[in-house]
Each structure stands twice: as C-alpha cells, then as structure tokens.
Write an enzyme that holds these catalytic residues in place. Structure first.
Site, PDB file in Angstrom:
ATOM      1  N   ASP A   1       0.815  -1.208   0.000  1.00 53.50           N
ATOM      2  CA  ASP A   1       0.000   0.000   0.000  1.00 53.50           C
ATOM      3  C   ASP A   1       0.853   1.264   0.000  1.00 53.50           C
ATOM      4  O   ASP A   1       1.565   1.544   0.971  1.00 53.50           O
ATOM      5  CB  ASP A   1      -0.904  -0.022   1.237  1.00 53.50           C
ATOM      6  CG  ASP A   1      -1.935   1.081   1.233  1.00 53.50           C
ATOM      7  OD1 ASP A   1      -2.096   1.745   0.193  1.00 53.50           O
ATOM      8  OD2 ASP A   1      -2.580   1.288   2.270  1.00 53.50           O
TER       9      ASP A   1
ATOM     10  N   ASP B   1      -2.833   5.772  -5.513  1.00 51.03           N
ATOM     11  CA  ASP B   1      -2.923   4.865  -4.368  1.00 51.03           C
ATOM     12  C   ASP B   1      -2.921   3.411  -4.821  1.00 51.03           C
ATOM     13  O   ASP B   1      -3.894   2.925  -5.404  1.00 51.03           O
ATOM     14  CB  ASP B   1      -4.202   5.175  -3.592  1.00 51.03           C
ATOM     15  CG  ASP B   1      -4.350   4.344  -2.333  1.00 51.03           C
ATOM     16  OD1 ASP B   1      -3.378   3.661  -1.946  1.00 51.03           O
ATOM     17  OD2 ASP B   1      -5.428   4.385  -1.727  1.00 51.03           O
TER      18      ASP B   1
END
Length: 426
Positions: free
Chosen positions: A91, A306
């Site tokens: 992430d 993201d």
C-alpha cells in the site's frame, strides 16, 4: 470486501549487512490473488468496485488511515529465525509494516481475523527484539505508549476498524536477501469482515519513516501491474514492484511522462499528484483545475495515486461532467446496469469498442492515456460498465486505471514518472 487480493513473491537484493540493501535494490513479483480462486472477469470487476468504495470511505473518515482491500497487492515473504511464512497487503497510502501475531485469538470472540497462514510467533524467533517505549522507533509511530514491561505499544484507528499491538524489530527474508525491519506485532485487530481477507498484515510504501521504502533507505521505487482480467494478459504473468536503484523505466517506443509531486500535509503518507484536467475522446471537459487542487489551509481535496485502491474515484465536480460527456458520446449504446451491480454507466458487451479513450492531464505536460479496457470492463456475460466511481473530499487514481503502466516514484527528485508498458514482460 471479497477475495480479489494480489499475490506477490518478493525478491530482495542480496544484502551484505543486515538491514542494508545493495545498490541494485530489490524486485517483487506480483500476481493477482484472484488467480487462486475461480472468479469470472465480471466478479473481479464487481469486487474491485466494492473494495474501492469501502477504502474511500475509510480514508475520508480519518487523518492518516491504513486500509485493507480485496483487489490490491500482497507480498509473500518470511519473518524471523527460523523463518515463518507471512503475506501482507502492499500500500502506497500508508507506511507502517505490521503482521498479526500469535498473541491474537482467532475464531469466535476473536481479537484478530482469520488468515490463510499460521500466525507469526515472536517467541519462536531468535531474531525478534521488542522496541523500548522511549526509543525513536517507537516515537516514529503516531499513536504509541509504554506497555507494563517497558516495551513500545501502539494503537491505530482506521475507517475499516482498529488495530493494536507492540513495536519490534525482526528479520524479514525475501527470495534472495534479508533485512532487519521495524514492524508492528498486532495482537488485536477489529476491522470490517473481509477487509484483510486471508493476508497476515500490511507493508506500507508511503512517505512515513516506518515504510519499507524509508527503512531500506531507498530513494525510488516502481511498479507495473498486469491487467486484472485474465483475457487481457498472459496466464500466470506477474506484475512487478522494484525498490531501490533497480527501479527505473525502460527505453522503448512508449514515451516517458513526468510530473512533480504536490506537497501534501506532513502527517499524511500519501503521494499527491497535479491533475488539472480530463479529456474524453476528443472533448476536453470543462472542469476548473481548482477542482483537483489540494487546499493547503484545510488539507482537503487533492488527488493521490494509491496502490491500495482497486479503482479510481473522482470528486463529484469532476465525475459528473465526465459522466455526462460519456452519456453524450455513447448515446444510444447505453443500457441499464445489471441489477445489484452498483455500476453507473454500461453498454452491451458487443458495444464495448464504442467506448472512447480517456486522458488525465497533469501540470508540466504529462498526459496519462487510458484505453477503454483501463476504465471499462464486463460485469456479466452481456454487459460492460465503467470502472470508476465518484467521491467526496478528494480524488484517488487506483490500480485498475494503471494496468500496463510502469509507475516510477523518484523521491530524491520529488517526481512521478510513467510509461505505457507490457508489465508481464518486465
């Protein structure tokens, strides 16, 4: 959230000194976790959209969130001496590395969630060391405290739930190298069911001091994701994540585009980018660049890239004009979304080729072109729908839109570069 995780085998550079990476950096091979199951292309798309919506809600509710999603990237690696297997979500929207530990209780009345591998047991590792609560490694985590034994305890509140545990250091072993990393040993995890979905924890690639990038001293990293849908890629093809000097874009027929990152709030791990406009087909949308701007006084707005979000979500001021222009261009090709799909704009599958390309324009002249397959996909046997959503507060560029785009984050230059590529060939 469902099961559409992405599976990675990590390949770290050979390291002469524990915790120090060689000049070549390291490489990670990424495979979509849905390959473990028998999901259809339509099921993958629906799961990705649902996953992004939950992630977006989580981010909007907190200051510095960490989230778990079912259509992102998961690392397979070893922890401890002797080694114990683990898997973690990858992430760029967070920084802390953590894994569920054996001090969790699973099952009925559990303090953690089910995972596919045995829980990491620190007491069985010769290389685990607790971090004292007065150590700088403890203080680097925003929410820290002293446990009764003087070790560092941490808590974290996320939109998807809460996590708590202790901070320690441990030997992380990848395919051809190892590194000593600071991480969170989670003994209590209360999150939305299915959020972690079988993985052991999380590896953050964000800007914070405890991310994998920061701890290895890397100044750049890159990744290239093969398409979600099996029909669009070679069977068994792997995506790639490179950290260190091995992260670079290749010379080829596709041009390299670059932009400077937008400076974001210091307390956020996100990578903000200067999106200024959108073109659909040959039509530039009448969206003021301020719609995408970060409000420095309130920390609202802005656009982030993201890797933990499966799909793109745009603020209403951008999404609604985009939607209206697509409706105008597709006109009679549009059909109602399948019942319960949660999709917005759809066409008959045989009409998918009528969908126009889309371009995201960034300041400095960088244009990111999305062919139809990067934002439109089948959701059942007869219908194909737009795989983008609306949001409030700020916008996210997610993984579905970045298929077959090699993304290079150069932190030393404060620059994001990208080029279209065949990710399965890297």
């Amino acid at each position: 959230m469902g099961m559409s995780l992405v599976f990675i085998a990590l390949v770290l550079c050979s390291i002469a000194t524990l915790g120090t990476c060689s000049a070549a950096g390291f490489r990670m091979e990424l495979n979509h976790v849905d390959a473990k199951g028998s999901y259809t292309a339509a099921e993958r798309v629906r799961r990705a959209m649902a996953s992004s919506r939950q992630r977006l809600a989580s981010i909007a509710d907190v200051n510095a969130p960490v989230h778990w999603n079912t259509s992102q990237y998961v690392a397979e690696y070893l922890i401890g001496t002797p080694p114990q297997r683990a898997e973690a979500l990858i992430d760029t929207g967070s920084d802390l590395i953590w894994t569920q530990c054996s001090t969790c209780l699973q099952g009925r009345g559990s303090s953690c969630v089910e995972q596919g591998l045995p829980l990491y047991n620190a007491s069985k590792s010769d290389s685990f060391h607790p971090v004292p609560c007065n150590d700088t490694l403890c203080l680097a985590n925003d929410d820290n405290s002293c446990a009764k034994d003087g070790s560092c305890a941490f808590e974290a509140s996320y939109g998807a739930g809460n996590a708590a545990g202790s901070i320690g250091t441990e030997l992380f072993t990848f395919q051809n190298g190892s590194a000593k990393l600071t991480f969170g040993c989670v003994n209590k995890l209360s999150i939305t069911p299915g959020s972690l979905d079988g993985a052991s924890g999380l590896i953050g690639l964000g800007r914070g001091p405890l991310s994998l990038v920061s701890q290895t001293g890397a100044t750049k990293f890159s990744y290239c994701h093969t398409p979600y849908l099996r029909s669009n890629t070679t069977t068994g093809a792997s995506s790639r994540l490179f950290v260190g000097t091995s992260a670079s874009l290749t010379t080829g027929s596709s041009p390299v585009m670059s932009m400077s990152f937008v400076e974001g709030p210091k307390e956020y791990p996100f990578y903000y980018v200067p999106l200024i406009g959108i073109t659909v087909g040959n039509t530039r949308l009448s969206i003021p660049p301020t719609v995408f701007a970060l409000n420095k006084s309130s920390d609202d707005g802005g656009v982030i890239v993201d890797s933990g979000s499966p799909t793109t979500a745009l603020v209403d001021e951008a999404y609604l004009p985009l939607r209206e222009e697509l409706k105008r261009q597709l006109n009679g090709s549009l059909v109602p979304p399948p019942a319960g799909s949660g999709m917005d704009l759809c066409v008959a599958l045989v009409q998918e080729k009528t969908v126009p390309s889309m371009v995201f324009h960034f300041s400095g002249g960088a244009d990111m072109v999305f062919p139809p397959e990067n934002y439109w996909a089948p959701v059942d046997d007869s219908t194909s729908c737009m795989v983008m959503d609306n949001s409030s507060g700020f916008s996210i560029i997610g993984n579905f839109q970045l298929q077959n785009k090699h993304m290079l984050y150069d932190l030393a230059k404060n620059q994001l570069s990208f080029q279209t590529a065949d990710c399965s060939s890297l």
